[in-house]
Write a protein that holds these residues in place. Structure first.
Motif, mmCIF file in Angstrom:
data_model
loop_
_atom_site.group_PDB
_atom_site.id
_atom_site.type_symbol
_atom_site.label_atom_id
_atom_site.label_comp_id
_atom_site.label_asym_id
_atom_site.label_seq_id
_atom_site.Cartn_x
_atom_site.Cartn_y
_atom_site.Cartn_z
ATOM 1 N N GLU A 136 31.297 96.251 -6.644
ATOM 2 C CA GLU A 136 31.149 96.108 -8.023
ATOM 3 C C GLU A 136 32.461 96.610 -8.530
ATOM 4 O O GLU A 136 33.219 97.415 -8.020
ATOM 5 C CB GLU A 136 30.035 96.983 -8.615
ATOM 6 N N ARG A 137 32.750 96.328 -9.851
ATOM 7 C CA ARG A 137 34.165 96.737 -10.502
ATOM 8 C C ARG A 137 33.840 98.095 -11.030
ATOM 9 O O ARG A 137 32.765 98.433 -11.891
ATOM 10 C CB ARG A 137 34.339 95.938 -11.585
ATOM 11 N N VAL A 138 34.516 98.962 -10.559
ATOM 12 C CA VAL A 138 34.112 100.479 -10.908
ATOM 13 C C VAL A 138 35.255 101.151 -11.929
ATOM 14 O O VAL A 138 36.685 100.856 -11.457
ATOM 15 C CB VAL A 138 34.003 101.243 -9.546
ATOM 16 N N ASP A 139 34.883 101.790 -12.921
ATOM 17 C CA ASP A 139 35.905 102.298 -13.876
ATOM 18 C C ASP A 139 36.384 103.776 -13.177
ATOM 19 O O ASP A 139 35.370 104.665 -13.221
ATOM 20 C CB ASP A 139 35.512 102.671 -15.272
ATOM 21 N N LEU A 140 37.367 104.024 -12.483
ATOM 22 C CA LEU A 140 37.672 105.280 -11.672
ATOM 23 C C LEU A 140 37.822 106.370 -12.751
ATOM 24 O O LEU A 140 37.344 107.165 -12.353
ATOM 25 C CB LEU A 140 38.904 104.953 -11.152
ATOM 26 N N ALA A 141 38.190 106.406 -13.945
ATOM 27 C CA ALA A 141 38.244 107.366 -14.949
ATOM 28 C C ALA A 141 37.016 108.092 -15.198
ATOM 29 O O ALA A 141 36.478 109.107 -15.197
ATOM 30 C CB ALA A 141 39.235 107.122 -16.377
ATOM 31 N N LYS B 54 37.282 97.055 -7.415
ATOM 32 C CA LYS B 54 36.091 96.644 -6.766
ATOM 33 C C LYS B 54 35.820 97.464 -5.562
ATOM 34 O O LYS B 54 36.554 96.898 -4.642
ATOM 35 C CB LYS B 54 36.296 95.148 -6.801
ATOM 36 N N VAL B 55 34.611 97.930 -5.494
ATOM 37 C CA VAL B 55 34.272 98.840 -4.366
ATOM 38 C C VAL B 55 32.842 99.027 -4.287
ATOM 39 O O VAL B 55 32.062 98.470 -5.501
ATOM 40 C CB VAL B 55 34.751 100.207 -4.239
ATOM 41 N N ARG B 56 32.406 99.350 -3.406
ATOM 42 C CA ARG B 56 30.743 99.998 -3.391
ATOM 43 C C ARG B 56 30.490 101.394 -4.069
ATOM 44 O O ARG B 56 31.242 102.094 -3.173
ATOM 45 C CB ARG B 56 30.182 99.600 -1.821
ATOM 46 N N PRO B 57 29.841 101.112 -5.134
ATOM 47 C CA PRO B 57 30.016 102.396 -5.935
ATOM 48 C C PRO B 57 29.435 103.694 -4.854
ATOM 49 O O PRO B 57 30.027 104.831 -5.169
ATOM 50 C CB PRO B 57 29.140 102.464 -7.096
ATOM 51 N N MET B 58 28.272 103.546 -4.491
ATOM 52 C CA MET B 58 27.779 104.906 -3.722
ATOM 53 C C MET B 58 28.506 105.056 -2.876
ATOM 54 O O MET B 58 28.736 106.508 -2.385
ATOM 55 C CB MET B 58 26.328 104.371 -3.359
ATOM 56 N N LEU B 59 29.189 104.337 -1.866
ATOM 57 C CA LEU B 59 29.921 104.959 -0.785
ATOM 58 C C LEU B 59 31.276 105.550 -1.305
ATOM 59 O O LEU B 59 31.661 106.663 -0.776
ATOM 60 C CB LEU B 59 30.749 103.642 0.078
ATOM 61 N N LEU B 60 31.660 104.837 -2.321
ATOM 62 C CA LEU B 60 33.030 105.693 -2.957
ATOM 63 C C LEU B 60 32.473 107.222 -3.630
ATOM 64 O O LEU B 60 33.521 108.118 -3.361
ATOM 65 C CB LEU B 60 33.634 104.796 -4.218
ATOM 66 N N ARG B 61 31.520 107.185 -4.183
ATOM 67 C CA ARG B 61 30.925 108.583 -4.801
ATOM 68 C C ARG B 61 30.739 109.656 -3.695
ATOM 69 O O ARG B 61 31.149 110.594 -3.634
ATOM 70 C CB ARG B 61 29.707 108.360 -5.369
ATOM 71 N N ARG B 62 30.372 109.149 -2.352
ATOM 72 C CA ARG B 62 30.108 109.877 -1.375
ATOM 73 C C ARG B 62 31.417 110.399 -0.600
ATOM 74 O O ARG B 62 31.617 111.497 -0.233
ATOM 75 C CB ARG B 62 29.338 109.126 -0.236
#
Length: 448
Positions: free
Chosen positions: A305-310, A338-346
């Motif tokens: 998904e498109r993720v707002d990094l800020a 555009k990333v997989r949000p849960m993986l980036l949060r981890r």
């Protein structure tokens, strides 16, 4: 600055090699043609001069020649007939140009005819306009041979076609360049396109699990190479899938006895012993969770998904502050990826956990440069050595040498973060800050 002449690309090398080879071949061709034209010119002009000189000598021997003209003064050469015989060298126009090649050629022909001249000289006369008449081709030359004390002067003509030869070779070279280079460029492009696609596919991280076969295009050798690569990548994807299934089964099989063991441990009467046993079981469960997360970092069914990094940095910092951790957002810019949000949060949580554990506080900053977004997790700890920066991203590598999970974890946090970053088409880097502390940077492609 070094001048690079040899191109790097396949098309450039082919075109450069053919162009240089063709230029060398045409240069040799030009040299041979120029030499042949010169020999032809000498043979035409020199042969005619030798024939007239021999004819004059024969006439003299048979006493058929006319008496020599009276020597009442110097004689202008332009008034001399085709063969002029004199006891003194003839006078020439001041702008006559000596042609030693023609003189040597005439001398060699006379010697072959058993006539041995004392000296042979040749001059090319200046061109003169011919009013009302068609200009004769070539240039007029004068050949003077000294034989038996007499001078035999002969007029002749030599061809001059150097400009035409140069023009012909120039157009011939350009035509050959077009005829040869165009097909070579077409063939090279037909091979280079699939090779570029193959290079991009080979550079992609296996963690992306993209096993879509490449189109087998181009020459047969390139098609076979692409086919082999497709088969190789399919085998890798199968192995990774088998590994995921195996680890999932192992994880399930291990979690069940651990949960059962936890239930039995709860029945232990000794509270001190029971707490130690429960802590060991929880440590094994947490380590098992980390190992499975590392193994599955590139897999899963989560949609990108498109993720707002800020906004993500602000959200993660707020979660840690609610738990009493000193984590806050730093300098941020508007950037999305555009990333997989849960993986980036981890991945970010692993970096923040390390920053808080070893540096007491963490700052999450967002930057953008050159089409890439940079998520920077900074701490105020002691930093790392170059060897630690190189090894800590490997599985089970720890900056704290003890194997106590409470002080150093299992050594999988940075490995998981790196695998997640690479699985999203980015990278993880560690770098010491000049003012102290460490920056852990996840770089990801920007999304418009």
């Amino acid at each position: 600055m070094t001048l690079r002449l040899w191109p790097r690309s396949l098309i450039g090398q082919l075109v450069f090699a053919v162009a240089v080879t063709l230029f060398v071949a045409q240069a040799i061709n030009f040299a041979l043609l120029a030499r042949g034209q010169k020999q032809q010119s000498l043979a035409h002009g020199g042969g005619m001069a030798v024939a007239r000189i021999i004819d004059a000598l024969d006439r003299q021997e048979r006493s058929f020649t006319e008496p020599a003209p009276p020597r009442d003064g110097p004689r202008e050469y332009r008034r001399v007939p085709k063969v002029a015989i004199s006891d003194t060298p003839p006078n020439l126009p001041p702008r006559a140009v000596a042609t030693p090649d023609l003189a040597d050629y005439v001398s060699s022909l006379l010697n072959e005819a058993d006539i041995h001249p004392v000296a042979v000289r040749a001059w090319a006369l200046p061109q003169r306009p011919r009013l009302g008449r068609t200009s004769l081709p070539g240039r007029t030359v004068v050949v003077v041979a000294e034989v038996d004390g007499r001078f035999y002067a002969v007029r002749s003509r030599v061809a001059t076609g150097g400009e035409r030869l140069q023009g012909f070779l120039l157009w011939q070279t350009l035509s050959l360049y077009v005829v040869l280079l165009v097909p070579i460029i077409v063939i090279a492009l037909r091979a280079a396109g699939p090779l570029r696609d193959l290079t991009r596919a080979a550079r992609a991280s296996p963690a992306l699990r993209d096993a879509t076969p490449l189109d087998e295009e181009g020459p047969s050798d390139v098609r076979e190479l692409i086919g082999a690569f497709n088969a190789y990548r399919a085998r890798i994807a199968t192995m990774l899938s088998d590994k995921d299934r195996m680890l999932g089964a192992v994880g399930h099989d291990l979690r069940t006895p651990l949960a059962s063991l936890r239930v039995r441990v709860e029945q232990v009467d000794d509270e001190r012993l029971r707490d130690k046993m429960i802590a060991s079981i929880e440590e094994m469960t947490a380590m098992l969770t980390d190992i499975l997360a590392l193994a599955r970092s590139g897999a899963g069914t989560e949609t990108a998904e498109r993720v707002d990094l800020a906004a993500l940095a602000t959200e993660i910092a707020a979660d840690y502050r609610e738990r009493g951790k000193d984590v806050s957002p730093g300098a941020t810019v508007a950037a999305a990826t555009k990333v997989r949000p849960m993986l980036l949060r981890r991945a970010l949580r692993n970096l923040v956990d390390n920053a808080v554990a070893y540096g007491t506080r963490a700052r999450i900053s967002i930057a953008a440069d050159g089409g890439m977004a940079r998520i920077v997790v900074s701490d105020d700890g002691p930093g790392l050595t170059a060897e630690q920066i190189r090894t800590l991203v490997e599985p089970f590598a720890r900056g704290e040498e003890s194997r106590n999970r409470a002080t150093g974890g299992a050594g999988l946090g940075l490995s998981i973060a790196r695998e997640i970053a690479e699985g999203e088409g980015g990278a993880l880097t560690l770098a010491n800050r000049p003012g102290g502390g460490l920056d852990a940077v996840i770089t990801l492609p920007l999304t418009v």
